[in-house]
Design a protein around this motif. Structure first.
Motif, mmCIF file in Angstrom:
data_model
loop_
_atom_site.group_PDB
_atom_site.id
_atom_site.type_symbol
_atom_site.label_atom_id
_atom_site.label_comp_id
_atom_site.label_asym_id
_atom_site.label_seq_id
_atom_site.Cartn_x
_atom_site.Cartn_y
_atom_site.Cartn_z
ATOM 1 N N ASP A 54 15.361 7.306 1.436
ATOM 2 C CA ASP A 54 14.102 7.911 0.531
ATOM 3 C C ASP A 54 13.156 6.983 -0.160
ATOM 4 O OD1 ASP A 54 15.257 10.694 0.674
ATOM 5 O OD2 ASP A 54 16.427 10.700 -1.116
ATOM 6 N N GLY A 55 13.408 5.166 0.358
ATOM 7 C CA GLY A 55 12.681 3.995 0.158
ATOM 8 C C GLY A 55 11.424 4.644 -0.316
ATOM 9 N N GLU A 56 10.610 5.430 0.337
ATOM 10 C CA GLU A 56 8.643 6.055 0.021
ATOM 11 C C GLU A 56 8.332 5.977 -1.477
ATOM 12 O OE1 GLU A 56 10.821 8.114 1.426
ATOM 13 O OE2 GLU A 56 10.491 10.067 0.710
ATOM 14 N N PHE A 57 9.689 7.393 -1.439
ATOM 15 C CA PHE A 57 9.554 7.041 -3.460
ATOM 16 C C PHE A 57 10.208 6.151 -3.961
ATOM 17 C CE2 PHE A 57 12.175 9.949 -6.325
ATOM 18 C CZ PHE A 57 10.936 9.983 -7.095
ATOM 19 N N ALA A 60 0.668 -1.647 0.174
ATOM 20 C CA ALA A 60 -0.114 0.048 -0.067
ATOM 21 C C ALA A 60 0.665 1.305 -0.318
ATOM 22 C CB ALA A 60 -1.084 -0.032 1.447
ATOM 23 N N THR A 61 1.709 1.226 0.806
ATOM 24 C CA THR A 61 1.943 2.332 1.168
ATOM 25 C C THR A 61 4.156 2.650 1.618
ATOM 26 O OG1 THR A 61 2.995 4.726 1.265
ATOM 27 C CG2 THR A 61 2.387 3.105 2.929
ATOM 28 N N GLY A 62 4.974 2.832 1.461
ATOM 29 C CA GLY A 62 6.644 3.423 1.890
ATOM 30 C C GLY A 62 6.394 3.966 3.569
ATOM 31 N N VAL A 63 7.368 3.251 4.206
ATOM 32 C CA VAL A 63 7.684 3.923 5.220
ATOM 33 C C VAL A 63 9.299 3.409 5.029
ATOM 34 C CG1 VAL A 63 8.001 3.749 7.739
ATOM 35 C CG2 VAL A 63 5.709 3.222 6.600
ATOM 36 N N PRO A 64 10.033 4.652 4.715
ATOM 37 C CA PRO A 64 11.502 4.525 4.372
ATOM 38 C C PRO A 64 12.001 5.136 5.422
ATOM 39 C CG PRO A 64 11.002 6.648 4.785
ATOM 40 C CD PRO A 64 9.391 5.892 4.936
ATOM 41 N N SER A 65 13.654 3.932 6.024
ATOM 42 C CA SER A 65 14.914 4.046 7.300
ATOM 43 C C SER A 65 15.056 6.031 7.075
ATOM 44 C CB SER A 65 14.935 2.776 7.088
ATOM 45 O OG SER A 65 16.425 2.880 6.553
ATOM 46 N N ALA A 66 15.144 5.909 6.122
ATOM 47 C CA ALA A 66 16.213 7.036 5.864
ATOM 48 C C ALA A 66 15.955 8.643 5.036
ATOM 49 C CB ALA A 66 17.956 6.773 6.238
#
Lengths: 292, 421
Positions: B238-241, B177-183
C-alpha cells in the motif's frame, strides 16, 4: 480426602467430552476429508484415495509449489525463532530472579503484559515501526546518520522484523514458566556453591540449568509448535511478502480452504504439516532423552 | 448412580442445545419474513448501505432485511446460510462454477430491473452464457488523487508525470510525482498497464502472461522508478497511499508523492488529510491508450435460496434498492453505481458526489477482470512474485522477466485445470 470413582469420573468427564469433541473428532474428520475431493461449499465430491497427498508431494504442480514454499518458510521461522524465544526468556527470568523481591512483581508484569496484546494490535504496532517510508525505526536510524532500510520488502530484513515482533509479543509466557521453575530451585545449593567459590557461570551450569532442565525441554518443544503455527504476524505485517518469502504453511492452507474452496487438499496439507511437527518434536524429545 | 445419570442428561441437553443453533424460523416476532444479507462493507461505505437497508425495512410490513457487515464476509458466506450476498465481479465465474450462486434473471424481472438498466461494462460482467448471475452494484476503478499544492493540474500522461517529478525534485529530493507500490494493488497496476497497451491476457480458460508485449508494458513501471524517478524506490505494501499521505521533513528519510493511483476506498482518509487541496482525476495514460482496471460489487443469489416467498422478498428489496432516490445513498459513500438512472442522478449533481461522478467518467475505458475460474489464484504468482521484481530490481532483464511470466502462466494453467468438470 478420598473421592469416589463416580465423582472422579464426573470431574474427568468435561475434559473427556471436550477432548473428544474438539480434538479427536476434528482430527478423524480431517483425516477422512483428506482422502476425498471435498469442496467447502459443494461438500463431498467422492473418495480419491491418496491423490491429494500425491499432488502435494509430487514437485512441479501448483499445490506442491505452494506446500513446499510454505513449509520452507515455516521451517526458516522455526529455525530463527526458537533459540531467541527460549534463550531471551530464560535470560529475562534469571534477571528477574536476581532482583529484590519487591521489584520482581513489577518487572514480571511489565515483561508479561505484551503477551496479553492481540496479534492484530502487535502487528499494527510493528508494521508502523518497520514501515520503510518514514517508519519509526528508519527515522531513528536516520537521526544517527544510518541509511533507511526497506524492512518489510527485502529479505532477510522482513524475517528480522517478524522475529522481533514475535519475540516482543510472546516472550512473557516462556519467561513466567522459567521464573516459576527458578523459584523451585533449592537456595541451599547456591549457598553451598558460593562457599566453594563457584562463579556465576558455574552456579548456572551446575545448579540452575540442571534444576530447570525439564521446563527448558518442555518450553523448547512448545515453542517449536508455536512457531510452526506462524500466521497472524506474517499475514498482517508483510502479507506473506516479499515474493511469498514469508507466506507460512498455515497461510497456504487457509488460502486453499477459503480461496480455492478445496477442503480435501487443505486437509491433506494439514495432516502432512502435523506429521512434520510430530517428527521434529519426537526427534527433539528422543535427543533429550538420550542425552539424559 | 442416579446423580451420574442426571449429570449426563444435563450435559447431553447442553450439548444438543449448543449444536442446534441454526438460523431460526426466518420470521421476526411481529411475523415479518427475515432475509439475511451479507456483505463486506466494514469501511465508511457500510453506513450508506445500512441507510438503504434501514429505509427498506421501514417501508415494509412483510419483509425485513437483516444485514451483516463482515470483514471476511466470503468465509462467513461459505460457512453460513444467507439469502443475499455481495460478490466482487472477479469472483463471479468461480462462484458460479462452484455452484454457490444461481441465475438471478427471474428475480430481476420480478423486481422490474433489466440488465439493460446498467452500464455496458457492468452488464457484461454479470451476464454469462447460461444466465445473469448477479445484479451490478458499482464499479470501483483505480482512481487518481492529487495534492493540488504539489500538483496544481492533474497529470494526464507519462510526460506530465516526468515533468511534475522534475519540478518537485527541485523543491525537495524526497518529493515525487506518484508512487508505484510493490504489494497491495499489484494486480490493479498490472492489469491497468495491460489495458492501456491493448494486451489480451486471456487464452482459452487461463491467463497467458507469457507475452513480450506484457513484459514491455510492465517495464514502464520499472522506468518510472529507476529511470525517470517518477516514483520513489522501495514502496512496500500500500506504498502508493502511504507516500501520498506523508509529509516530507527537511533532512528526513520519508518520501512524499503528489499523486496516488489507488483504490477509491481511501477517499475519506485523503479528503480528511487534504480538504480542499484534494483533486480527483482519471488514471493518466502511461501506455498507448486510455484504460483502467478495478473491481466491482454485485448482488448475488445463493444457490441455497429456493423458497418462493423468500425470493419474492429479495425481489422486493432489489426493487427498493434500484430506485435512483435510494441507490444514490451508495454514490454518497463515494462508490460509483452502474445503474444508469442513478448514474444520471449523480452526474446531474457532480459537486455533491465528486468521487462517484469522476469514476463514472472512467467507466467507458474500464476493463474488469476476465471471467475465469479461480481468477484470483490464477494471478497470484504474477502479482506476488513477478510484479515485485519488476518494481524492485533496477536491472531486471527482459529474459528474466519473460522466464518469470512463463512460470506465472504455467501456474495459471494449473489453477484453471482445477475447475469442476
Amino acid at each position: 480426602m478420598r473421592i469416589s470413582k463416580t465423582w472422579s469420573f464426573i470431574l474427568f468427564l468435561p475434559f473427556l467430552i471436550c477432548f473428544v469433541l474438539f480434538l479427536v473428532v476434528p482430527f478423524a474428520y480431517g483425516l477422512y476429508i483428506s482422502f476425498h475431493q471435498w469442496s467447502i461449499f459443494g461438500g463431498n465430491g467422492g473418495f480419491v484415495g491418496f491423490d491429494n497427498y500425491v499432488s502435494i508431494l509430487t514437485p512441479g504442480n501448483v499445490y506442491s509449489n505452494a506446500f513446499y514454499n510454505g513449509l520452507k518458510n515455516t521451517l526458516i521461522f522455526v529455525a530463527i525463532s526458537v533459540i531467541p524465544l527460549v534463550v531471551i526468556s530464560l535470560a529475562l527470568a534469571l534477571v528477574i530472579d536476581s532482583i529484590p523481591d519487591k521489584l520482581k512483581v513489577f518487572y514480571r508484569t511489565i515483561f508479561f503484559i505484551s503477551y496479553a496484546v492481540s496479534v492484530t494490535a502487535v502487528s499494527a504496532i510493528f508494521k508502523w515501526l518497520f514501515t520503510g517510508n518514514g517508519g519509526y525505526v528508519n527515522n531513528v536510524m536516520n537521526t544517527f546518520g544510518l541509511g533507511a532500510l526497506n524492512w518489510l520488502n527485502d529479505q532477510p530484513l522482513a524475517w528480522i522484523a517478524i522475529l522481533i515482533a514475535t519475540v516482543w509479543w510472546t516472550i512473557g509466557f516462556n519467561m513466567i514458566l522459567f521464573i516459576n521453575a527458578l523459584d523451585e530451585v533449592d537456595r541451599n545449593l547456591y549457598e553451598a556453591a558460593s562457599l566453594d567459590g563457584a562463579n556465576w557461570w558455574q552456579r548456572f551450569s551446575n545448579i540452575t540449568f540442571p534444576s530447570i532442565k525439564g521446563v527448558f525441554v518442555f518450553l523448547t518443544i512448545i515453542t517449536v509448535i508455536a512457531s510452526f503455527n506462524l500466521y497472524g504476524q506474517t499475514l498482517l505485517i508483510t502479507a506473506g511478502g516479499p515474493s511469498q518469502s514469508t507466506t507460512s504453511l498455515i497461510m497456504v492452507i487457509q488460502q486453499i480452504v477459503f480461496n480455492q474452496n478445496n477442503l480435501g487438499m487443505a486437509s491433506a496439507m494439514s495432516m502432512l504439516m502435523g506429521l512434520v511437527m510430530v517428527l521434529i518434536v519426537a526427534a527433539q524429545y528422543l535427543y533429550t532423552l538420550r542425552k539424559d | 448412580m442416579k446423580k451420574l445419570a442426571f449429570f449426563l442428561v444435563i450435559l447431553a441437553v447442553l450439548f444438543l442445545t449448543a449444536c442446534g443453533g441454526g438460523s431460526g424460523s426466518g420470521e421476526t416476532a411481529d411475523g415479518k419474513i427475515e432475509l439475511t444479507y451479507i456483505n463486506g462493507f466494514t469501511g465508511g461505505d457500510g453506513d450508506f448501505m445500512k441507510k438503504i437497508t434501514n429505509g427498506f425495512n421501514e417501508s415494509q410490513d412483510k419483509y425485513v432485511i437483516k444485514e451483516s457487515q463482515e470483514k471476511d464476509h466470503y468465509t462467513k458466506f461459505k460457512t453460513g446460510n444467507y439469502d443475499l450476498v455481495i460478490i466482487h465481479t472477479d469472483l463471479l465465474e468461480t462462484y458460479k462454477q462452484d455452484g454457490m450462486i444461481q441465475d438471478i434473471s427471474s428475480v430481476m424481472e420480478t423486481a422490474g430491473i433489466s440488465p439493460d438498466d446498467f452500464h455496458d461494462k457492468a452488464k457484461e460482467q454479470v451476464t454469462f452464457d447460461d444466465g445473469v448471475f448477479a445484479v451490478p452494484l458499482d464499479i470501483h476503478p483505480m482512481t487518481m488523487f492529487y495534492n493540488k499544492k504539489l500538483a496544481p493540474e492533474a497529470p494526464q500522461n507519462y510526460a506530465d508525470f516526468a515533468s511534475l517529478t522534475q519540478t518537485l525534485q527541485q523543491q525537495d529530493p524526497n518529493l515525487f510525482a506518484t508512487g508505484v507500490p510493490s504489494a497491495g494493488l499489484g494486480e490493479w497496476f498490472i492489469m491497468t498497464v495491460a489495458a492501456q497497451n491493448g494486451i489480451n491476457l486471456v487464452e482459452d480458460n487461463y491467463m497467458n502472461f507469457a507475452q513480450e508485449e506484457l513484459a514491455d508494458a510492465l517495464m514502464i513501471y520499472n522506468d518510472m522508478i529507476f529511470k525517470d524517478k517518477i516514483s520513489p524506490e522501495g514502496l512496500g505494501l500500500d506504498g502508493e497511499f502511504q507516500a501520498f499521505m506523508k509529509q516530507v521533513d527537511e533532512g528526513g528519510s520519508a518520501v512524499q508523492t503528489a499523486t496516488a493511483l489507488t483504490g477509491p476506498w481511501y477517499y475519506q482518509a485523503v479528503k480528511e488529510a487534504y480538504g480542499d487541496d484534494l483533486g480527483i482525476a482519471s488514471v493518466p495514460v502511461i501506455g498507448e491508450q486510455p484504460g483502467v482496471y478495478g473491481a466491482g460489487h454485485t448482488l448475488a443469489l445463493p444457490s441455497s435460496v429456493t423458497d418462493e416467498e423468500r425470493i419474492a422478498g429479495i425481489a422486493e428489496f432489489l426493487k427498493y434498492m434500484y430506485t435512483p432516490e435510494n441507490l444514490i445513498n451508495w454514490a454518497d459513500s463515494g462508490q460509483a453505481p452502474t445503474h444508469m438512472p442513478t448514474m444520471e442522478l449523480v452526474e446531474s449533481d457532480a459537486a455533491k458526489y465528486p468521487l462517484s461522478a469522476q469514476n463514472i467518467k472512467q467507466f467507458d475505458s474500464f476493463e474488469g477482470a476476465p471471467k475465469l475460474y479461480q481468477y484470483r489464484e490464477q494471478v497470484r504468482y504474477v502479482v506476488e512474485n513477478v510484479y515485485p521484481k519488476v518494481v524492485g530490481e533496477a536491472n531486471i532483464s527482459k529474459e528474466t522477466l519473460m522466464s518469470e511470466l512463463e512460470k506465472a502462466t504455467e501456474q495459471a494453467k494449473q489453477v484453471a485445470e482445477t475447475a469442476p468438470q
